[in-house]
Design a protein around this motif. Structure first.
Motif, PDB file in Angstrom:
ATOM      1  N   PHE A 150      32.130  46.449  40.186  1.00  0.00           N
ATOM      2  CA  PHE A 150      32.019  46.266  38.730  1.00  0.00           C
ATOM      3  C   PHE A 150      31.806  44.802  38.363  1.00  0.00           C
ATOM      4  O   PHE A 150      31.223  44.499  37.322  1.00  0.00           O
ATOM      5  CB  PHE A 150      33.201  46.906  37.982  1.00  0.00           C
ATOM      6  N   THR A 151      32.253  43.907  39.225  1.00  0.00           N
ATOM      7  CA  THR A 151      32.049  42.476  38.948  1.00  0.00           C
ATOM      8  C   THR A 151      30.553  42.112  38.984  1.00  0.00           C
ATOM      9  O   THR A 151      30.145  41.136  38.344  1.00  0.00           O
ATOM     10  CB  THR A 151      32.808  41.612  39.975  1.00  0.00           C
ATOM     11  N   ASP A 152      29.748  42.901  39.710  1.00  0.00           N
ATOM     12  CA  ASP A 152      28.296  42.663  39.726  1.00  0.00           C
ATOM     13  C   ASP A 152      27.665  42.981  38.367  1.00  0.00           C
ATOM     14  O   ASP A 152      26.523  42.612  38.117  1.00  0.00           O
ATOM     15  CB  ASP A 152      27.610  43.539  40.796  1.00  0.00           C
ATOM     16  N   ARG A 153      28.391  43.713  37.541  1.00  0.00           N
ATOM     17  CA  ARG A 153      27.853  44.115  36.239  1.00  0.00           C
ATOM     18  C   ARG A 153      28.277  43.178  35.107  1.00  0.00           C
ATOM     19  O   ARG A 153      27.952  43.413  33.952  1.00  0.00           O
ATOM     20  CB  ARG A 153      28.277  45.549  35.908  1.00  0.00           C
ATOM     21  N   LEU A 154      29.030  42.136  35.453  1.00  0.00           N
ATOM     22  CA  LEU A 154      29.474  41.185  34.430  1.00  0.00           C
ATOM     23  C   LEU A 154      28.406  40.125  34.206  1.00  0.00           C
ATOM     24  O   LEU A 154      27.509  39.937  35.028  1.00  0.00           O
ATOM     25  CB  LEU A 154      30.786  40.521  34.876  1.00  0.00           C
ATOM     26  N   SER A 155      28.532  39.411  33.102  1.00  0.00           N
ATOM     27  CA  SER A 155      27.594  38.317  32.826  1.00  0.00           C
ATOM     28  C   SER A 155      27.796  37.220  33.876  1.00  0.00           C
ATOM     29  O   SER A 155      28.879  37.104  34.479  1.00  0.00           O
ATOM     30  CB  SER A 155      27.850  37.756  31.434  1.00  0.00           C
ATOM     31  N   SER A 156      26.769  36.420  34.095  1.00  0.00           N
ATOM     32  CA  SER A 156      26.907  35.366  35.110  1.00  0.00           C
ATOM     33  C   SER A 156      27.988  34.380  34.669  1.00  0.00           C
ATOM     34  O   SER A 156      28.683  33.790  35.502  1.00  0.00           O
ATOM     35  CB  SER A 156      25.577  34.662  35.351  1.00  0.00           C
ATOM     36  N   PHE A 157      28.161  34.216  33.371  1.00  0.00           N
ATOM     37  CA  PHE A 157      29.225  33.350  32.855  1.00  0.00           C
ATOM     38  C   PHE A 157      30.600  33.863  33.288  1.00  0.00           C
ATOM     39  O   PHE A 157      31.423  33.134  33.839  1.00  0.00           O
ATOM     40  CB  PHE A 157      29.136  33.274  31.325  1.00  0.00           C
ATOM     41  N   LYS A 158      30.834  35.150  33.091  1.00  0.00           N
ATOM     42  CA  LYS A 158      32.123  35.748  33.481  1.00  0.00           C
ATOM     43  C   LYS A 158      32.314  35.688  34.990  1.00  0.00           C
ATOM     44  O   LYS A 158      33.421  35.449  35.484  1.00  0.00           O
ATOM     45  CB  LYS A 158      32.202  37.199  33.004  1.00  0.00           C
ATOM     46  N   ARG A 159      31.244  35.925  35.723  1.00  0.00           N
ATOM     47  CA  ARG A 159      31.348  35.882  37.191  1.00  0.00           C
ATOM     48  C   ARG A 159      31.730  34.484  37.655  1.00  0.00           C
ATOM     49  O   ARG A 159      32.516  34.334  38.585  1.00  0.00           O
ATOM     50  CB  ARG A 159      30.030  36.314  37.828  1.00  0.00           C
ATOM     51  N   THR A 160      31.171  33.482  37.010  1.00  0.00           N
ATOM     52  CA  THR A 160      31.506  32.099  37.353  1.00  0.00           C
ATOM     53  C   THR A 160      32.990  31.844  37.110  1.00  0.00           C
ATOM     54  O   THR A 160      33.677  31.248  37.942  1.00  0.00           O
ATOM     55  CB  THR A 160      30.651  31.114  36.526  1.00  0.00           C
ATOM     56  N   LEU A 161      33.491  32.336  35.973  1.00  0.00           N
ATOM     57  CA  LEU A 161      34.909  32.149  35.661  1.00  0.00           C
ATOM     58  C   LEU A 161      35.810  32.827  36.690  1.00  0.00           C
ATOM     59  O   LEU A 161      36.907  32.357  36.971  1.00  0.00           O
ATOM     60  CB  LEU A 161      35.231  32.733  34.279  1.00  0.00           C
ATOM     61  N   LEU A 162      35.330  33.928  37.256  1.00  0.00           N
ATOM     62  CA  LEU A 162      36.155  34.715  38.185  1.00  0.00           C
ATOM     63  C   LEU A 162      36.033  34.259  39.633  1.00  0.00           C
ATOM     64  O   LEU A 162      36.785  34.706  40.497  1.00  0.00           O
ATOM     65  CB  LEU A 162      35.724  36.191  38.121  1.00  0.00           C
ATOM     66  N   LYS A 163      35.103  33.378  39.902  1.00  0.00           N
ATOM     67  CA  LYS A 163      34.757  33.021  41.282  1.00  0.00           C
ATOM     68  C   LYS A 163      35.968  32.626  42.144  1.00  0.00           C
ATOM     69  O   LYS A 163      36.144  33.130  43.258  1.00  0.00           O
ATOM     70  CB  LYS A 163      33.736  31.887  41.281  1.00  0.00           C
ATOM     71  N   GLY A 164      36.790  31.736  41.602  1.00  0.00           N
ATOM     72  CA  GLY A 164      37.961  31.266  42.346  1.00  0.00           C
ATOM     73  C   GLY A 164      38.928  32.396  42.646  1.00  0.00           C
ATOM     74  O   GLY A 164      39.448  32.517  43.762  1.00  0.00           O
ATOM     75  N   LYS A 165      39.155  33.236  41.650  1.00  0.00           N
ATOM     76  CA  LYS A 165      40.077  34.351  41.803  1.00  0.00           C
ATOM     77  C   LYS A 165      39.568  35.340  42.859  1.00  0.00           C
ATOM     78  O   LYS A 165      40.333  35.835  43.694  1.00  0.00           O
ATOM     79  CB  LYS A 165      40.232  35.050  40.447  1.00  0.00           C
ATOM     80  N   LEU A 166      38.269  35.613  42.821  1.00  0.00           N
ATOM     81  CA  LEU A 166      37.674  36.551  43.780  1.00  0.00           C
ATOM     82  C   LEU A 166      37.744  35.989  45.200  1.00  0.00           C
ATOM     83  O   LEU A 166      38.023  36.715  46.165  1.00  0.00           O
ATOM     84  CB  LEU A 166      36.221  36.853  43.399  1.00  0.00           C
ATOM     85  N   ASN A 167      37.537  34.695  45.314  1.00  0.00           N
ATOM     86  CA  ASN A 167      37.632  34.045  46.615  1.00  0.00           C
ATOM     87  C   ASN A 167      39.073  34.131  47.149  1.00  0.00           C
ATOM     88  O   ASN A 167      39.291  34.405  48.336  1.00  0.00           O
ATOM     89  CB  ASN A 167      37.176  32.589  46.486  1.00  0.00           C
ATOM     90  N   ASP A 168      40.033  33.919  46.256  1.00  0.00           N
ATOM     91  CA  ASP A 168      41.442  34.066  46.639  1.00  0.00           C
ATOM     92  C   ASP A 168      41.736  35.475  47.136  1.00  0.00           C
ATOM     93  O   ASP A 168      42.436  35.664  48.127  1.00  0.00           O
ATOM     94  CB  ASP A 168      42.346  33.765  45.436  1.00  0.00           C
ATOM     95  N   ILE A 169      41.199  36.473  46.439  1.00  0.00           N
ATOM     96  CA  ILE A 169      41.433  37.867  46.850  1.00  0.00           C
ATOM     97  C   ILE A 169      40.881  38.101  48.253  1.00  0.00           C
ATOM     98  O   ILE A 169      41.549  38.698  49.099  1.00  0.00           O
ATOM     99  CB  ILE A 169      40.800  38.847  45.827  1.00  0.00           C
ATOM    100  N   SER A 170      39.682  37.599  48.533  1.00  0.00           N
ATOM    101  CA  SER A 170      39.089  37.823  49.858  1.00  0.00           C
ATOM    102  C   SER A 170      39.927  37.170  50.970  1.00  0.00           C
ATOM    103  O   SER A 170      39.899  37.613  52.113  1.00  0.00           O
ATOM    104  CB  SER A 170      37.649  37.309  49.896  1.00  0.00           C
ATOM    105  N   LYS A 171      40.704  36.152  50.601  1.00  0.00           N
ATOM    106  CA  LYS A 171      41.570  35.481  51.592  1.00  0.00           C
ATOM    107  C   LYS A 171      42.972  36.084  51.653  1.00  0.00           C
ATOM    108  O   LYS A 171      43.804  35.643  52.438  1.00  0.00           O
ATOM    109  CB  LYS A 171      41.702  34.008  51.233  1.00  0.00           C
TER     110      LYS A 171
END
Ligand code: NI
Length: 185
Positions: A150-171
């Motif tokens: 579902f994150t692929d369906r967000l605006s690129s602005f929102k995805r940018t805001l979430l980038k750090g959080k998503l990276n944390d989740i993958s770790k």
């Protein structure tokens, strides 16, 4: 048996999954394990890629949405080799989450009606229309077998805001109370 749920960042979540046939090994056990896993994590849907299998299979139990749509009380279903034939209606927003992306929820726009061809767990064939939250959960799970989140369906602005959080989740740097497998841990 409860299986670990694959977290954001794993390649299996980005792959288009393949059809299966009724001879798929231990399909019944796999489906049972997926239900155990989904219930343990309090999810309303789970797709096979989320437990590491890139096959076109997902399960849904939308009964927790009964308060929003009473018809969903008994909506427990297995979908095999599904194909979305058509989506229709005016897009609407719903706050989605995903067991592979714990602690992230975002509003996602999708169409309210979906015409689906699929097989059930006994390989009976159906062509059926779903709408509202049933359609919503199907579209979310269907995305999983198409290699989309579902994150692929967000605006690129929102995805940018979430980038750090998503990276944390993958770790694995995330609070979660069910068993997960983190790709970068
Ligand atoms: Ni999901």
């Amino acid at each position: 048996m409860i299986l670990p749920i694959v977290a954001y960042g794993d390649q299996v979540l980005k792959k288009k999954a393949v059809d299966i046939d009724k001879d798929y090994p231990e399909l019944e056990a796999l489906i049972n394990n997926m239900f155990d896993t989904m219930y343990e994590a309090n999810g309303v849907g789970l797709a096979a890629p989320q437990i590491g299998k890139s096959i076109r299979l997902f399960i849904i139990d939308a009964s927790p949405f009964e308060d929003k749509e009473p018809d969903l009380k008994d909506f427990v279903q297995v979908f095999i080799n599904p194909i979305i034939v058509e989506e229709s209606g005016e897009e609407w927003s719903f706050n989605e989450g995903c067991l592979s992306i714990p602690s992230v929820r975002e509003d996602v726009m999708r169409k309210p009606k979906v015409l689906l061809r699929y097989y059930d767990e006994n390989f009976e064939y159906y062509e059926e229309e779903f709408e509202g939250l049933a359609a919503r959960v199907i579209q979310h799970e269907y995305d999983h077998i198409e290699g989309k989140l579902f994150t692929d369906r967000l605006s690129s602005f929102k995805r940018t805001l979430l980038k750090g959080k998503l990276n944390d989740i993958s770790k694995g740097n995330v609070e979660v109370d069910y068993k997960m497998k983190f790709p970068k841990k």
